[in-house]
Scaffold this motif. Sequence first.
Motif, PDB file in Angstrom:
ATOM      1  N   LEU A   9      -6.307  13.086  -6.921  1.00 41.54           N
ATOM      2  CA  LEU A   9      -6.305  12.756  -5.483  1.00 41.54           C
ATOM      3  C   LEU A   9      -6.398  11.248  -5.272  1.00 41.54           C
ATOM      4  CD1 LEU A   9      -8.583  15.434  -3.755  1.00 41.54           C
ATOM      5  CD2 LEU A   9      -6.097  15.316  -3.825  1.00 41.54           C
ATOM      6  N   LEU A  10      -7.300  10.602  -6.065  1.00 45.66           N
ATOM      7  CA  LEU A  10      -7.480   9.147  -5.927  1.00 45.66           C
ATOM      8  C   LEU A  10      -6.191   8.397  -6.255  1.00 45.66           C
ATOM      9  CD1 LEU A  10     -10.484   7.110  -6.661  1.00 45.66           C
ATOM     10  CD2 LEU A  10      -8.528   6.435  -7.971  1.00 45.66           C
ATOM     11  N   ILE A  11      -5.541   8.817  -7.370  1.00 47.49           N
ATOM     12  CA  ILE A  11      -4.318   8.114  -7.788  1.00 47.49           C
ATOM     13  C   ILE A  11      -3.213   8.313  -6.744  1.00 47.49           C
ATOM     14  CG2 ILE A  11      -2.497   8.077  -9.548  1.00 47.49           C
ATOM     15  CD1 ILE A  11      -4.765   8.863 -11.553  1.00 47.49           C
ATOM     16  N   ILE A  12      -3.039   9.570  -6.314  1.00 49.49           N
ATOM     17  CA  ILE A  12      -2.007   9.855  -5.309  1.00 49.49           C
ATOM     18  C   ILE A  12      -2.308   9.091  -4.004  1.00 49.49           C
ATOM     19  CG2 ILE A  12      -1.091  11.712  -3.810  1.00 49.49           C
ATOM     20  CD1 ILE A  12       0.081  11.747  -6.584  1.00 49.49           C
ATOM     21  N   LEU A  19      -1.062   4.829  -0.212  1.00 50.81           N
ATOM     22  CA  LEU A  19      -1.484   3.639   0.539  1.00 50.81           C
ATOM     23  C   LEU A  19      -0.613   2.439   0.186  1.00 50.81           C
ATOM     24  CD1 LEU A  19      -5.383   3.708   0.513  1.00 50.81           C
ATOM     25  CD2 LEU A  19      -3.923   3.523   2.513  1.00 50.81           C
ATOM     26  N   GLY A  20      -0.293   2.324  -1.124  1.00 50.69           N
ATOM     27  CA  GLY A  20       0.561   1.240  -1.599  1.00 50.69           C
ATOM     28  C   GLY A  20       1.912   1.254  -0.907  1.00 50.69           C
ATOM     29  N   ALA A  48       4.599  -4.764   3.026  1.00 51.46           N
ATOM     30  CA  ALA A  48       5.043  -5.203   1.698  1.00 51.46           C
ATOM     31  C   ALA A  48       4.083  -6.059   0.853  1.00 51.46           C
ATOM     32  CB  ALA A  48       6.389  -5.854   1.815  1.00 51.46           C
ATOM     33  N   PRO A  49       3.671  -7.264   1.212  1.00 51.04           N
ATOM     34  CA  PRO A  49       2.898  -8.052   0.228  1.00 51.04           C
ATOM     35  C   PRO A  49       1.504  -7.504  -0.018  1.00 51.04           C
ATOM     36  CG  PRO A  49       3.089  -9.250   2.297  1.00 51.04           C
ATOM     37  CD  PRO A  49       3.858  -8.006   2.484  1.00 51.04           C
ATOM     38  N   PHE A  52      -1.547  -0.263  -5.920  1.00 52.02           N
ATOM     39  CA  PHE A  52      -0.975   0.220  -7.187  1.00 52.02           C
ATOM     40  C   PHE A  52      -1.830  -0.282  -8.349  1.00 52.02           C
ATOM     41  CE2 PHE A  52       2.965  -0.062  -4.522  1.00 52.02           C
ATOM     42  CZ  PHE A  52       3.173   1.312  -4.442  1.00 52.02           C
ATOM     43  N   PHE A  53      -2.299  -1.514  -8.225  1.00 52.95           N
ATOM     44  CA  PHE A  53      -3.114  -2.119  -9.283  1.00 52.95           C
ATOM     45  C   PHE A  53      -4.438  -1.362  -9.446  1.00 52.95           C
ATOM     46  CE2 PHE A  53      -6.106  -5.488 -10.743  1.00 52.95           C
ATOM     47  CZ  PHE A  53      -5.525  -5.673 -11.982  1.00 52.95           C
TER      48      PHE A  53
END
Lengths: 133, 120
Positions: free
Chosen positions: B64-67, B72-73, B78-79, B85-86
């Motif tokens: 869930l956290l990764i997804i 969110l990413g 954009a910037p 992702f990081f």
Amino acid sequence: MTIILIYVVAVLVSIVLERQERRHRFNIEMEYCRLQLPMPLIKPKLPRLESWLNIAIGALLLLLGTLFVALTFTVLLNPKLKSMDLPVQEQTYQAAGFIAGGLALIILGVKSLKLNTAYERLFRSDQVEASIG
Amino acid sequence: MHYSELIVPAVIIVWAGFEYHRREQDHNERMAFLQRGLMPPDSSLDPPAWRLWTTSAIAFLLFLLIIGMIMLGFKTIAPYGAPFFFIALPFVPIFVVLLLILRRDYQTAKDLSSGNRKTS
């Protein structure tokens, strides 16, 4: 102070558990001697996958600690952000805790992987000897 | 010193007490087998049911956290999306290893219930 207390407690606990394990191993070795049986190979405490998990979690903690240090220095060295008045000592302690924990987990994981490899090699050679004999 | 600073050391000591007792019980069982001239069973091959459940629960939370971070990413302008992702990146290897552990434990539990137990 809390970090030092945690460290002292962890060291004391590991000494007590290590002594207990040594006592158990000695008793079992004596029992195998009494039964005149060869002592079986001692399995590493952490299996291979758990060692990889240790390394992955250690890397995460190390990364968090490094980010913490980087963040602190970015704020400290930027004159525009001086007004933030960071609690530098607390932040350094927290970063040190993360980095030390991460390094300890990575070292434990790598050591355990080496032990697993040695155990598997010995186990395989034992099986080959048994099949020949 | 505030009493809340003693919580972590107290938890470590309580855990150590339980662990000491569990190891002592395991050792007594092994010794009882050996004293009767029998080989003790390899207890490390039996994954307890609670471990399967906790591993799956943690793996699900990590998923869930990764997804969530990836979503969110993508959703952020954009910037500013890249840090999400990081953040997700270091959790991916932990998630993969947890899935592998889950597969191994599930296979062992299945083997045990069907009666073909491995020797190592």
